[in-house]
Design a protein around this motif. Structure first.
Motif, PDB file in Angstrom:
ATOM      1  N   LYS A  89      80.861 -15.346 -10.476  1.00 55.82           N
ATOM      2  CA  LYS A  89      80.400 -14.291  -9.573  1.00 55.82           C
ATOM      3  C   LYS A  89      79.166 -13.539 -10.088  1.00 55.82           C
ATOM      4  O   LYS A  89      79.190 -12.331 -10.262  1.00 55.82           O
ATOM      5  CB  LYS A  89      81.526 -13.307  -9.264  1.00 55.82           C
ATOM      6  CG  LYS A  89      82.688 -13.922  -8.526  1.00 55.82           C
ATOM      7  CD  LYS A  89      83.661 -12.907  -7.953  1.00 55.82           C
ATOM      8  CE  LYS A  89      84.213 -11.955  -8.968  1.00 55.82           C
ATOM      9  NZ  LYS A  89      85.224 -11.050  -8.434  1.00 55.82           N
ATOM     10  N   PRO A  90      78.053 -14.248 -10.339  1.00 51.22           N
ATOM     11  CA  PRO A  90      76.835 -13.551 -10.762  1.00 51.22           C
ATOM     12  C   PRO A  90      76.150 -12.869  -9.576  1.00 51.22           C
ATOM     13  O   PRO A  90      76.317 -13.275  -8.425  1.00 51.22           O
ATOM     14  CB  PRO A  90      75.963 -14.672 -11.321  1.00 51.22           C
ATOM     15  CG  PRO A  90      76.371 -15.869 -10.536  1.00 51.22           C
ATOM     16  CD  PRO A  90      77.846 -15.687 -10.276  1.00 51.22           C
ATOM     17  N   LEU A  91      75.380 -11.833  -9.878  1.00 51.93           N
ATOM     18  CA  LEU A  91      74.624 -11.104  -8.865  1.00 51.93           C
ATOM     19  C   LEU A  91      73.234 -10.833  -9.413  1.00 51.93           C
ATOM     20  O   LEU A  91      73.097 -10.254 -10.489  1.00 51.93           O
ATOM     21  CB  LEU A  91      75.320  -9.786  -8.517  1.00 51.93           C
ATOM     22  CG  LEU A  91      74.613  -8.871  -7.534  1.00 51.93           C
ATOM     23  CD1 LEU A  91      74.618  -9.486  -6.132  1.00 51.93           C
ATOM     24  CD2 LEU A  91      75.282  -7.502  -7.495  1.00 51.93           C
ATOM     25  N   ILE A 137      72.621 -17.693  -5.681  1.00 51.30           N
ATOM     26  CA  ILE A 137      73.597 -16.651  -5.982  1.00 51.30           C
ATOM     27  C   ILE A 137      73.324 -15.463  -5.068  1.00 51.30           C
ATOM     28  O   ILE A 137      72.271 -15.364  -4.451  1.00 51.30           O
ATOM     29  CB  ILE A 137      73.553 -16.211  -7.465  1.00 51.30           C
ATOM     30  CG1 ILE A 137      72.212 -15.590  -7.837  1.00 51.30           C
ATOM     31  CG2 ILE A 137      73.897 -17.350  -8.394  1.00 51.30           C
ATOM     32  CD1 ILE A 137      72.184 -14.988  -9.236  1.00 51.30           C
ATOM     33  N   GLU A 138      74.271 -14.561  -5.016  1.00 54.09           N
ATOM     34  CA  GLU A 138      74.115 -13.359  -4.203  1.00 54.09           C
ATOM     35  C   GLU A 138      73.077 -12.437  -4.853  1.00 54.09           C
ATOM     36  O   GLU A 138      72.960 -12.385  -6.069  1.00 54.09           O
ATOM     37  CB  GLU A 138      75.461 -12.641  -4.081  1.00 54.09           C
ATOM     38  CG  GLU A 138      75.461 -11.616  -2.995  1.00 54.09           C
ATOM     39  CD  GLU A 138      76.862 -11.206  -2.578  1.00 54.09           C
ATOM     40  OE1 GLU A 138      76.961 -10.165  -1.927  1.00 54.09           O
ATOM     41  OE2 GLU A 138      77.816 -11.926  -2.897  1.00 54.09           O
ATOM     42  N   ASN A 192      80.806  -3.362  -5.122  1.00 55.86           N
ATOM     43  CA  ASN A 192      79.982  -4.027  -6.134  1.00 55.86           C
ATOM     44  C   ASN A 192      80.848  -4.673  -7.208  1.00 55.86           C
ATOM     45  O   ASN A 192      80.578  -5.784  -7.657  1.00 55.86           O
ATOM     46  CB  ASN A 192      79.000  -3.044  -6.773  1.00 55.86           C
ATOM     47  CG  ASN A 192      77.880  -2.655  -5.848  1.00 55.86           C
ATOM     48  OD1 ASN A 192      77.526  -3.380  -4.923  1.00 55.86           O
ATOM     49  ND2 ASN A 192      77.308  -1.488  -6.082  1.00 55.86           N
ATOM     50  N   LYS A 217      82.355  -7.758  -5.813  1.00 55.09           N
ATOM     51  CA  LYS A 217      81.348  -8.765  -5.480  1.00 55.09           C
ATOM     52  C   LYS A 217      80.924  -9.589  -6.689  1.00 55.09           C
ATOM     53  O   LYS A 217      80.597 -10.758  -6.565  1.00 55.09           O
ATOM     54  CB  LYS A 217      80.126  -8.063  -4.877  1.00 55.09           C
ATOM     55  CG  LYS A 217      79.075  -8.982  -4.344  1.00 55.09           C
ATOM     56  CD  LYS A 217      77.858  -8.327  -3.736  1.00 55.09           C
ATOM     57  CE  LYS A 217      77.884  -6.885  -3.445  1.00 55.09           C
ATOM     58  NZ  LYS A 217      76.701  -6.400  -2.740  1.00 55.09           N
ATOM     59  N   CYS A 218      80.902  -8.973  -7.860  1.00 61.28           N
ATOM     60  CA  CYS A 218      80.393  -9.701  -9.029  1.00 61.28           C
ATOM     61  C   CYS A 218      81.031  -9.197 -10.310  1.00 61.28           C
ATOM     62  O   CYS A 218      81.606  -8.120 -10.351  1.00 61.28           O
ATOM     63  CB  CYS A 218      78.877  -9.581  -9.109  1.00 61.28           C
ATOM     64  SG  CYS A 218      78.288  -7.989  -9.697  1.00 61.28           S
ATOM     65  N   ASN A 219      80.897 -10.010 -11.359  1.00 60.34           N
ATOM     66  CA  ASN A 219      81.296  -9.565 -12.693  1.00 60.34           C
ATOM     67  C   ASN A 219      80.184  -9.814 -13.715  1.00 60.34           C
ATOM     68  O   ASN A 219      80.326  -9.483 -14.868  1.00 60.34           O
ATOM     69  CB  ASN A 219      82.622 -10.182 -13.133  1.00 60.34           C
ATOM     70  CG  ASN A 219      82.567 -11.677 -13.241  1.00 60.34           C
ATOM     71  OD1 ASN A 219      81.517 -12.284 -13.089  1.00 60.34           O
ATOM     72  ND2 ASN A 219      83.700 -12.284 -13.502  1.00 60.34           N
ATOM     73  N   ALA A 277      76.041  -9.017 -13.739  1.00 56.22           N
ATOM     74  CA  ALA A 277      74.872  -8.473 -13.051  1.00 56.22           C
ATOM     75  C   ALA A 277      73.615  -8.860 -13.825  1.00 56.22           C
ATOM     76  O   ALA A 277      73.467  -8.506 -15.001  1.00 56.22           O
ATOM     77  CB  ALA A 277      74.966  -6.956 -12.934  1.00 56.22           C
TER      78      ALA A 277
END
Length: 92
Positions: free
Chosen positions: A14-16, A34-35, A53, A56-58, A60
């Protein structure tokens, strides 16, 4: 180089990708699979947005770190202590 390497690392869950401007965020969404999010939305103090947030991701990946002041960096560390924060860009 640095952005491409980190945004394409398939070891991240889950990268952002986060950029300080909408233009860079849009470019990132076109380049990477990726998002993406703009920094202002990630620096929010709204508890509901922070919760979204976190879900959505872990990881950043924050680009253009030279455009972020130390107060904003500290806010990121305080708001998302469980998240892996990767700062990329030219550090002066």
């Amino acid at each position: 180089g640095k952005s491409y390497f980190n945004c394409n690392d398939r070891g991240f869950v889950k990268p952002l990708y986060i950029a300080p401007s909408w233009k860079l965020t849009r470019d990132g969404s076109n380049k990477y699979d990726i998002e993406c999010e703009v920094l202002a939305n990630f620096l929010t103090r709204n508890p509901e947005k922070i919760k979204k947030n976190k879900l959505k991701c872990n990881v950043a990946i924050i680009d253009e770190v030279s455009q972020i002041c130390n107060t904003q960096k500290q806010l990121l560390f305080d708001t998302y202590p469980q998240m892996k924060l990767i700062f990329i860009g030219d550090i002066y």
